[in-house]
Design an enzyme around this catalytic site. Structure first.
Site, PDB file in Angstrom:
ATOM      1  N   ASP A  35      17.174   8.229  -2.879  1.00  0.00           N
ATOM      2  CA  ASP A  35      17.866   7.016  -3.323  1.00  0.00           C
ATOM      3  C   ASP A  35      19.307   7.040  -2.833  1.00  0.00           C
ATOM      4  OD1 ASP A  35      17.881   4.631  -5.357  1.00  0.00           O
ATOM      5  OD2 ASP A  35      19.744   5.731  -5.703  1.00  0.00           O
TER       6      ASP A  35
ATOM      7  N   SER B 175      18.464  -4.160  -9.238  1.00  0.00           N
ATOM      8  CA  SER B 175      19.082  -3.105 -10.031  1.00  0.00           C
ATOM      9  C   SER B 175      20.123  -3.733 -10.942  1.00  0.00           C
ATOM     10  CB  SER B 175      19.740  -2.078  -9.097  1.00  0.00           C
ATOM     11  OG  SER B 175      20.330  -1.052  -9.855  1.00  0.00           O
TER      12      SER B 175
ATOM     13  N   THR C  70      21.782  10.269  -4.914  1.00  0.00           N
ATOM     14  CA  THR C  70      22.822  10.769  -3.986  1.00  0.00           C
ATOM     15  C   THR C  70      24.205  10.149  -4.217  1.00  0.00           C
ATOM     16  OG1 THR C  70      22.356   9.116  -2.282  1.00  0.00           O
ATOM     17  CG2 THR C  70      21.086  11.172  -2.163  1.00  0.00           C
TER      18      THR C  70
ATOM     19  N   GLY D 106       0.796  -1.226   0.000  1.00  0.00           N
ATOM     20  CA  GLY D 106       0.000   0.000   0.000  1.00  0.00           C
ATOM     21  C   GLY D 106       0.826   1.272   0.000  1.00  0.00           C
TER      22      GLY D 106
ATOM     23  N   LYS E 250      20.532   0.061  -1.085  1.00  0.00           N
ATOM     24  CA  LYS E 250      20.866  -1.111  -1.906  1.00  0.00           C
ATOM     25  C   LYS E 250      21.917  -1.994  -1.240  1.00  0.00           C
ATOM     26  CE  LYS E 250      20.299   2.080  -5.764  1.00  0.00           C
ATOM     27  NZ  LYS E 250      20.978   3.315  -5.391  1.00  0.00           N
TER      28      LYS E 250
ATOM     29  N   HIS F  21      21.903  -4.387  -5.543  1.00  0.00           N
ATOM     30  CA  HIS F  21      22.522  -3.319  -6.349  1.00  0.00           C
ATOM     31  C   HIS F  21      23.016  -3.789  -7.721  1.00  0.00           C
ATOM     32  CE1 HIS F  21      24.768   0.751  -5.686  1.00  0.00           C
ATOM     33  NE2 HIS F  21      24.370   0.636  -6.932  1.00  0.00           N
TER      34      HIS F  21
ATOM     35  N   TYR G  40      27.469   4.022  -1.531  1.00  0.00           N
ATOM     36  CA  TYR G  40      27.687   5.465  -1.683  1.00  0.00           C
ATOM     37  C   TYR G  40      28.347   6.097  -0.456  1.00  0.00           C
ATOM     38  CZ  TYR G  40      24.200   4.901  -5.465  1.00  0.00           C
ATOM     39  OH  TYR G  40      23.501   4.488  -6.565  1.00  0.00           O
TER      40      TYR G  40
END
Ligand SMILES: NC(=O)c1ccc[n+]([C@@H]2O[C@H](COP(=O)([O-])OP(=O)(O)OC[C@H]3O[C@@H](n4cnc5c(N)ncnc54)[C@H](OP(=O)(O)O)[C@@H]3O)[C@@H](O)[C@H]2O)c1
Length: 325
Positions: free
Chosen positions: A46, A161, A21, A11, A80, A113, A51
């Site tokens: 994201d 991904s 980012t 939902g 990720k 990822h 990162y």
């Protein structure tokens, strides 16, 4: 016209644009960017373990939530599983690390990822090149562990991904919980029409990375000691510029709007407050059929791929590397 939303499992709705980012690791710069983004209406962020900025993002989110400026439920936070976590034994550990750094009890979406797994070296997001070893990667066993994270309430949804159609089909055949999302590179020069159609037919939401053609990508390659590559430079493309002029919008806004009208969610990265604002002002105009056709014809396919992951040269030799000739 206003923000569009994608229906997601449980939902929760994914806002139709997010803030990317990657390569935003300077604390002050990223904090300012996140404040600017939240002020002007971004709710979808994201990030990725890779990162190395989850702690900074966590701090800003915590400030906004504890000050009552935003509710946790109104945010859509995506991170990720790094390549060094792509093994059934490490999924839970890696997700818990991300939750701790992001200072959240649950994620909205957790993505695998990349389809290739390497060894994990404590203290490194990815092992240094001299210590990196490819591992056997079993997507079916990995996905079972991803599903367990939903069961445990650590994430509302799970997705992929950089997986190709064959790899996604394999997961669809054996899964209990379907991948809710595929995040891939898409921009005007590489439109991924077959893969996007496949996802839409299977009820998988498509998120586009490098939606502006990643103009800063060569700075990243330089920072990891690699040679620059030729980029498609779509922000300077005459067709994109002409459509932008017609609508009194910027080339970047046209690139993003083109994706939104294809039912794709772009996640442009910027740390510049005025570009952050510009990038979300894409819900007040419509590209007509003629514009869409002209932009669609800019697709030159695979040769325009920017983020080919060859910055980790070892990955290319893995049997699950997704883009073999
Ligand atoms: N799943 C994956 O494997 C994967 C791979 C790559 C990226 N991603 C995700 O996708 C996000 C977006 O991709 P990306 O960062 O590679 O590329 P991008 O969003 O296409 O481009 C970002 C670059 O464009 C500049 N920029 C931003 N807005 C602009 C505008 N309106 N006009 C002109 N330039 C603009 C930014 O500079 P300033 O910051 O100075 O504004 C930055 O250098 C990433 O940040 C990351 O969250 C995921």
């Amino acid at each position: 016209m206003g923000m569009v939303y994608m229906d997601m499992p449980g939902g929760k709705k994914m806002p139709g644009i997010g803030l990317g980012t990657w390569n935003a690791i300077d604390e002050t710069e990223l904090e300012t960017a996140l404040d600017a983004a939240l002020e002007c209406g971004y709710r979808h962020i994201d990030t990725a373990f890779f990162y190395e900025n989850e702690k900074i993002i966590g701090r800003v989110l915590h400030q906004w939530i504890s000050a009552g400026k935003v509710k946790r439920d109104d945010l859509y936070i995506v991170t990720k599983l790094a390549v060094s976590g792509i093994h059934p034994d490490r999924v839970e550990m890696m997700l818990k690390k991300s939750l701790e750094d992001l200072r959240l009890k649950y994620l909205d979406l957790y993505l695998v990822h990349f389809p290739v797994g390497v060894n994990y070296v404590e203290g490194h997001v990815v092992p240094p090149a001299s210590q990196m070893r490819l591992e056997h990667t079993d997507h079916v066993e990995l996905w079972k562990k991803m599903e367990e994270q939903v069961d445990a309430g650590r994430t509302k949804a799970i997705g992929l991904s950089n997986f190709n159609i064959r790899q996604i089909e394999r997961i669809l055949k054996c899964c209990r919980i379907k991948p809710a999302c595929l995040q891939i590179e898409i921009h005007a020069a590489m439109q991924q029409k077959e893969l996007v159609d496949f996802c839409h037919k299977n009820g998988i939401v498509v998120v586009a990375y490098c939606p502006l053609g990643a103009p800063g990508y060569n700075d990243f390659l330089k920072s990891v000691g690699q040679k620059p590559k030729e980029l498609p430079n779509m922000l300077q493309n005459p067709v994109v510029k002409q459509v932008a002029q017609k609508h009194r919008k910027s080339p970047g806004q046209v690139m993003l709007r083109f994706l939104i009208q294809r039912n794709i969610v772009p996640i442009p990265k910027s740390v510049n407050p005025s570009r952050i604002k510009e990038n979300i002002e894409v819900f007040d105009f419509n590209l007509d059929a003629g514009d869409m056709k002209k932009l669609s014809e800019l697709d030159i396919g695979e040769s325009a791929r920017i983020c080919d992951w060859k910055f980790f040269p070892a990955l290319v030799d893995h049997p699950e590397f997704p883009w073999k000739a």
